[in-house]
Design an enzyme around this catalytic site. Structure first.
Site, PDB file in Angstrom:
ATOM      1  N   HIS A   5      -7.127  -6.133  -0.171  1.00  0.00           N
ATOM      2  CA  HIS A   5      -6.058  -5.150  -0.274  1.00  0.00           C
ATOM      3  C   HIS A   5      -4.732  -5.819  -0.024  1.00  0.00           C
ATOM      4  O   HIS A   5      -4.432  -6.245   1.094  1.00  0.00           O
ATOM      5  CB  HIS A   5      -6.302  -4.033   0.732  1.00  0.00           C
ATOM      6  N   ASP A  13      -9.034  -5.026  -5.359  1.00  0.00           N
ATOM      7  CA  ASP A  13      -8.460  -4.251  -4.258  1.00  0.00           C
ATOM      8  C   ASP A  13      -9.252  -2.957  -4.082  1.00  0.00           C
ATOM      9  O   ASP A  13      -9.299  -2.131  -4.996  1.00  0.00           O
ATOM     10  CB  ASP A  13      -6.997  -3.936  -4.558  1.00  0.00           C
ATOM     11  N   SER A  59       0.834  -1.197   0.000  1.00  0.00           N
ATOM     12  CA  SER A  59       0.000   0.000   0.000  1.00  0.00           C
ATOM     13  C   SER A  59       0.876   1.258   0.000  1.00  0.00           C
ATOM     14  O   SER A  59       1.646   1.459  -0.919  1.00  0.00           O
ATOM     15  CB  SER A  59      -0.956  -0.034   1.187  1.00  0.00           C
TER      16      SER A  59
END
Length: 484
Positions: free
Chosen positions: A452, A424, A203
């Protein structure tokens, strides 16, 4: 990671405040880390955690201001889980945020990376401005900010919050940011004794990795960027894209729930309506949970949090069903996991660090009218993600933002593996394709599943592809795709 990696907060933007665009750094001088027994690790519930065998903690001293290397210093906290087999080097992680403790997260997540840990020392760190590394503190204002609704405060709460942060952490606020963190990362590499940095970013960690590769391309070793973020998006683009991603995740949750004999409705539309009705009821009548309340803003966070990972969808179903019957404990616990609230009522620096890094790194300061217009667009796409005043927590921030870290170009680096998930919600697939292009040396791996971050989904294809690259240097073939 723990639940859904709750460190992956929605505003995963960090566009750095330091460093001249176009400049390439030569790298840090080699140093060392003095490792010791870990004594202050904590679980997500705030209770002390016992480190696994082979786990050690240490610090690296870095300049507060990289432009003044001989000036004031801060200590960055590190954790290492020593390789269980023939050691190739260190593998440094950033699990997202920005604002999460990489020390505490790696202590919990290390078993999930056991395959990589067979050949690498697994290393986590608290970036500058986070937790043990001169963590940003803002008095007692965080709870007021959260009570004002979701993750974005009203004007009065934002002003008071910013003032408290400046009062308590004014020394470090001008120096947090992704370019500064990337420079710290190279000092960590040198202190670990590695000629090149081997890195796993998830991320926001993909943005940090991209900025590192831009500034230190010759120091890039084996890089994996999972759940990729596109730093070129504007505030409005980011909000709309993420709203679309979470809307799709909510729909997927509802369909899966019905397929599993859902407590919330007989069909997906009914499930979605049940959750939305529950949340809307909290606007006028918060749900009592002991001596606390599950407010609308906290309810929003409670619903969003399990959407990060398919494995936590059942928690959302059970929590919502219980709340409808008057028991909001599970939903409140989900919100607390998101915000870093501990059982004793104190908070980690996760949310305060997030605001500090985003505000210092991001030049955009939407006006009230611009924020309202974006929020209206979000409401039409995914109402659960909308917050009045969205995008304006930085309006009173004492540090001017900077867009330096929007520039990504790793020309000259070794191949960088970028993983994008089709399902995601927080970092949608299109961002992975764009980051791959920006890097110039990126190799895209597509995951067709939900959630995610792909590696920690447990998907065998993704894990085997990454392991072959990190352990053996086998670069994935162009067009590599993994089905769920």
């Amino acid at each position: 990671m723990k639940k859904p990696l709750v460190t992956l907060l929605l505003g995963a933007v960090a566009l750095s405040a330091c460093g001249a665009p176009g400049r390439r750094d030569t790298g840090a001088e080699t140093g060392s880390v003095t490792w010791r027994q870990c004594t202050d690790l904590t679980n997500p519930d705030g209770k002390p955690a016992s480190p696994a065998p082979g786990t050690e903690c240490g610090t690296v001293q870095v300049p507060l201001d990289h432009a003044k290397p001989g000036g004031a210093k801060i200590d960055l906290a590190l954790i290492r889980v020593k390789a269980t087999g023939d050691r190739l080097g260190s593998l440094v992680f950033n699990f997202g945020g920005p604002g999460a403790s990489g020390v505490d997260t790696l202590a919990l997540a290390a078993p999930a990376f056991a395959g990589l840990g067979s050949r690498y020392d697994l290393v986590g760190f608290d970036p500058r401005g986070v937790d043990r590394s001169a963590g940003v503190k803002c008095g007692g204002q965080l709870e007021k900010l959260l009570d004002s609704g979701g993750v974005s405060p009203g004007d009065k709460a934002a002003k008071e919050f910013a003032a408290a942060c400046e009062r308590d952490s004014g020394k470090v606020l001008p120096y947090v940011g992704t370019v500064n963190a990337a420079k710290d990362l190279d000092l960590i590499r040198a202190a670990l004794g590695d000629a090149r940095l081997n890195y796993f970013g998830i991320s926001y960690g993909t943005h940090l990795g991209g900025v590192y590769a831009t500034h230190f391309p010759k120091n890039v070793g084996r890089f994996v960027l999972d759940g990729a973020f596109d730093p070129t998006v504007t505030f409005e683009e980011r909000a709309v894209i993420q709203a679309t991603g979470f809307d799709h995740a909510f729909e997927a949750f509802a369909k899966d729930c019905v397929a599993q004999s859902c407590e919330l409705g007989a069909d997906p539309a009914a499930v979605e309506q049940t959750v939305e009705t529950l949340l809307n009821g909290l606007k006028t009548k918060p749900l009592k949970v002991g001596d606390r309340e599950l407010t609308y803003g906290l309810g929003q966070l409670a619903v969003i949090t399990p959407l990060y990972a398919k494995s936590t969808w059942p928690v959302l179903e059970k929590g919502a069903a219980a709340a409808i019957k008057g028991n909001g404990a599970t939903l409140l616990a989900l919100a607390d996991a998101y915000t870093g609230r501990k059982p004793d009522g104190t908070y980690s620096t996760m949310m305060t660090s997030l605001h500090a890094i985003n505000c210092a790194d991001y030049a955009e300061r939407p006006t009230a009218a611009e924020g309202a217009a974006v929020n209206d667009r979000v409401k039409r796409i995914f109402p659960i993600l909308s917050v009045d005043g969205s995008g304006r927590p930085c309006v009173h921030w004492p540090v001017k933002g900077d867009d330096a870290a929007r520039r990504i170009d790793a020309t000259g680096s070794a191949p960088i593996v970028v993983i994008g998930g089709k399902g995601d919600p927080a970092t949608p697939y299109q961002w992975a394709t764009k980051l791959t292009d920006q890097l110039k040396t990126g190799v895209l791996v597509t995951y067709e599943g939900e959630g995610h971050g792909a590696y920690l989904s447990g998907n065998g294809c993704v894990m085997n592809t990454v392991d072959a690259y990190v352990l053996k240097g086998k670069v994935p073939a162009k067009g590599t795709s993994c089905t769920a």
